[in-house]
Design an enzyme around this catalytic site. Sequence first.
Site, PDB file in Angstrom:
ATOM      1  N   ARG A  28      -0.673 -10.330  -1.592  1.00 22.86           N
ATOM      2  CA  ARG A  28      -0.848  -8.892  -1.822  1.00 22.86           C
ATOM      3  C   ARG A  28      -2.318  -8.480  -1.720  1.00 22.86           C
ATOM      4  NH1 ARG A  28       2.544  -8.589  -7.238  1.00 22.86           N
ATOM      5  NH2 ARG A  28       4.629  -9.060  -6.479  1.00 22.86           N
ATOM      6  N   ARG A  32      -2.767  -2.233  -4.151  1.00 24.89           N
ATOM      7  CA  ARG A  32      -3.149  -1.128  -5.031  1.00 24.89           C
ATOM      8  C   ARG A  32      -4.415  -1.369  -5.841  1.00 24.89           C
ATOM      9  NH1 ARG A  32       2.366  -0.217  -8.196  1.00 24.89           N
ATOM     10  NH2 ARG A  32       2.422  -2.490  -7.932  1.00 24.89           N
ATOM     11  N   ARG A  41      -2.536   5.179   1.195  1.00 25.88           N
ATOM     12  CA  ARG A  41      -1.141   5.405   0.800  1.00 25.88           C
ATOM     13  C   ARG A  41      -0.904   6.874   0.467  1.00 25.88           C
ATOM     14  NH1 ARG A  41       3.105   2.272  -3.194  1.00 25.88           N
ATOM     15  NH2 ARG A  41       4.445   4.052  -3.528  1.00 25.88           N
ATOM     16  N   ASP A  78       6.841  -5.359   3.724  1.00 27.86           N
ATOM     17  CA  ASP A  78       7.570  -5.656   2.496  1.00 27.86           C
ATOM     18  C   ASP A  78       8.581  -6.752   2.780  1.00 27.86           C
ATOM     19  OD1 ASP A  78       8.003  -4.604  -0.395  1.00 27.86           O
ATOM     20  OD2 ASP A  78      10.029  -4.892   0.408  1.00 27.86           O
ATOM     21  N   TYR A 154      18.045  -9.090  -4.343  1.00 26.84           N
ATOM     22  CA  TYR A 154      17.880  -7.637  -4.282  1.00 26.84           C
ATOM     23  C   TYR A 154      19.127  -6.957  -3.722  1.00 26.84           C
ATOM     24  CZ  TYR A 154      12.882  -8.015  -5.316  1.00 26.84           C
ATOM     25  OH  TYR A 154      11.678  -8.243  -5.925  1.00 26.84           O
TER      26      TYR A 154
END
Length: 361
Positions: A28, A32, A41, A78, A154
């Site tokens: 990652r 963020r 973003r 992703d 998921y």
Amino acid sequence: MFAPLVNDCFLRACLRQPTPHTPMWLMRQAGRYLPEYCATRAKAGSFMGLATNVDYATEVTLQPLERYPLDAAILFSDILTVPDAMGLGLSFQQGEGPKFARIVRDEAAVAELAVPDMAKLRYVFDAVTSIRRALNGRVPLIGFSGSPWTLACYMVEGGGSDDYRQVKSLMYSRPDLMHRILEINADAVAAYLNAQIDAGAQAVMVFDSWGGVLADGAFQTFSLAYTRRVVAQLQREKDGQRIPVIVFTKGGGLWLQEIADCGADVVGLDWTVNLGRARAAVGDRVALQGNLDPNVLFAPPAAVQAEAIQVLDSFGRPQRADGGWDGHIFNLGHGISQFTPPDHVAALVEAVHRHSRTLRA
């Protein structure tokens, strides 16, 4: 069509070849914790707006490399793009994580599953090519996917889970349905990663993020067997260059020996594993990647550097007594937190490069 590599340290370490320092990148790393990522973003309007826009995906992939002398870039995307292409309807709600509009819990839903047309994932492959060109040979580009088991979690849960009740209930009550989901996922993941390699990815990684929630026995049957099925289908050479494969199972330290035999070139480790003992256990079968606790990065920079040195010392000098090399790629034991101070990452990178050079002196 691509520039020659200037820094191939990461690829060499994956293949257990000599390197001047221990290469590093961060799971990652485009994310963020960087204010420039948050600004991009905001322009994109949503996570999927960011991930599906080639220019934005290229921009955020390169952002951490503008700040830090990292040894590899990883595609910004992703792990759930494959089930989205299967028609399950992926979305991201602010603060809630990924959600699927359609869930897979019964015979009818499983019967509708199929390996998706890779044309539906063209935005990913276009981003790979764009990023590779933008890197201009600076460092290698890593492509990736979620593992068949992690994707299934998921798909059955409909999103993230604290107890994996739905997916484990299906696994134990209808193993036939679970195996069918996993077969389709494995073949889809292999096709997806091969397409990333064709588009320009120079290494690929399988994220088995939730393999560690399984019991012993169930892990081998429902996770590792299908990761092995993926690895067996991957093209391992492109344009005369070896394409390393990394497999990372969070919580998988118990099964290190079995994971090391899955056919991958590199095994990623979380922070619960002692690197020195792991190195002794796998011998010259695979290189190792990891494994600093991501929360170390909340400590002061001096403490971050001390912990990084401890990880490097645990692995030890990469050259063996017989003259061969054991590959080590420095990374976190899982993804970097969005709350990480960027200057602490700078301290980490500096310490890894500096100290790893002293280990080779």
